[in-house]
Design an enzyme around this catalytic site. Structure first.
Site, PDB file in Angstrom:
ATOM      1  CE  LYS A 119      15.865  25.984  13.193  1.00 46.57           C
ATOM      2  NZ  LYS A 119      15.737  27.093  12.286  1.00 46.57           N
ATOM      3  NE  ARG A 154      12.378  27.775   1.135  1.00 46.95           N
ATOM      4  CZ  ARG A 154      11.412  28.684   0.972  1.00 46.95           C
ATOM      5  NH1 ARG A 154      11.328  29.717   1.774  1.00 46.95           N
ATOM      6  NH2 ARG A 154      10.533  28.548  -0.002  1.00 46.95           N
ATOM      7  CG  ASP A 167      14.192  36.853  11.840  1.00 45.72           C
ATOM      8  OD1 ASP A 167      13.865  36.006  12.689  1.00 45.72           O
ATOM      9  OD2 ASP A 167      13.435  37.224  10.919  1.00 45.72           O
ATOM     10  CG  HIS A 182      18.152  25.129   9.875  1.00 46.23           C
ATOM     11  ND1 HIS A 182      16.976  25.433   9.227  1.00 46.23           N
ATOM     12  CD2 HIS A 182      18.393  23.819   9.636  1.00 46.23           C
ATOM     13  CE1 HIS A 182      16.523  24.334   8.636  1.00 46.23           C
ATOM     14  NE2 HIS A 182      17.362  23.351   8.873  1.00 46.23           N
ATOM     15  CE1 TYR A 204      12.696  25.139   8.595  1.00 51.51           C
ATOM     16  CE2 TYR A 204      10.567  25.234   7.502  1.00 51.51           C
ATOM     17  CZ  TYR A 204      11.943  25.368   7.467  1.00 51.51           C
ATOM     18  OH  TYR A 204      12.547  25.710   6.294  1.00 51.51           O
ATOM     19  CG  HIS A 255      17.291  31.802   7.931  1.00 46.88           C
ATOM     20  ND1 HIS A 255      16.320  31.126   7.237  1.00 46.88           N
ATOM     21  CD2 HIS A 255      17.759  32.748   7.090  1.00 46.88           C
ATOM     22  CE1 HIS A 255      16.202  31.649   6.019  1.00 46.88           C
ATOM     23  NE2 HIS A 255      17.072  32.627   5.911  1.00 46.88           N
ATOM     24  CG  ASP A 278      17.863  33.796   2.979  1.00 45.63           C
ATOM     25  OD1 ASP A 278      17.590  34.402   4.043  1.00 45.63           O
ATOM     26  OD2 ASP A 278      17.379  32.683   2.694  1.00 45.63           O
ATOM     27  CD  GLN A 290       5.214  30.022  14.806  1.00 43.94           C
ATOM     28  OE1 GLN A 290       6.394  30.180  14.531  1.00 43.94           O
ATOM     29  NE2 GLN A 290       4.395  31.012  15.066  1.00 43.94           N
ATOM     30  CG  ASP A 291       3.822  22.013  14.081  1.00 40.71           C
ATOM     31  OD1 ASP A 291       4.653  22.187  14.983  1.00 40.71           O
ATOM     32  OD2 ASP A 291       3.158  20.975  13.971  1.00 40.71           O
ATOM     33  NE  ARG A 317      -1.558  -1.364   3.707  1.00 39.50           N
ATOM     34  CZ  ARG A 317      -1.751  -1.218   5.005  1.00 39.50           C
ATOM     35  NH1 ARG A 317      -2.909  -0.777   5.467  1.00 39.50           N
ATOM     36  NH2 ARG A 317      -0.800  -1.520   5.860  1.00 39.50           N
TER      37      ARG A 317
END
Length: 180
Positions: free
Chosen positions: A71, A59, A142, A118, A131, A62, A167, A47-48, A23
């Site tokens: 995280k 990306r 940030d 990251h 995340y 950061h 970035d 937070q997701d 399956r």
């Protein structure tokens, strides 16, 4: 689910054991009891978030100032080359980077404690990264280092196709170290 240590102090890799049959598959992506045994508490995450990137996108890199941000990071679809850099001045692995492949085959994911940069590069036509974060996002905290900073010397496995303007305009590793 097993937990592996890494070269970076306090960074862990959670490796599930997918059940596969005709399956498809079923896998547990996180187990609170396993997390508790290694000091990762599910209740701490508030937070997701999810990002979708196309092949070659980078990306990062950061991080968060102040008390940082813990995280859990996993790739739900596709594959990414994920890079962490320890920015904790008192850490035995300060300035050390380590790369990981996160994908939708093994479903491994990283526990990244506070105090790391990251970033990742999409290795597949579409890569969805999820995340789970222990603090609400506060843009005033940030911090970022440009993905191709020569002092960091991160080796991205593919040609970089797209980087956000934010970035691309990030600071240097040397500037960040001076501020820490």
């Amino acid at each position: 689910m097993r937990v592996e240590t890494t070269e970076l102090a306090d960074v862990l890799v959670f490796v599930p054991e997918p059940f596969r049959d005709d399956r498809g598959l079923f896998t547990r992506t996180f187990d609170a009891r396993v997390g508790e045994r290694v000091g990762v508490h599910a209740a701490d995450f508030v937070q997701d978030s999810q990002s979708r990137s196309v092949l070659g996108v980078v990306r990062g890199m950061h991080g968060r100032s102040g008390r940082g941000e813990a995280k859990l990071v996993r790739c739900a679809h596709g594959a990414v080359h994920d890079v962490l850099v320890d920015i904790r001045p008192d850490s035995p692995t300060f300035g050390v980077q380590q790369a990981f492949t996160l994908d939708d085959v093994d479903f491994a994911h990283l526990y990244v404690p506070p105090g790391f940069l990251h970033g990742f590069q999409a290795l597949t036509p579409i890569a969805d990264v999820c995340y789970r974060i222990d603090r609400e996002h506060d843009p005033t905290e940030d911090i970022a280092v440009v993905h191709d900073d020569p002092d960091l010397g991160i080796v991205w496995p593919l040609p970089v196709t797209v980087v956000s303007a934010r970035d691309a305009g990030a600071g240097s590793w040397a500037d960040l170290v001076r501020r820490l």
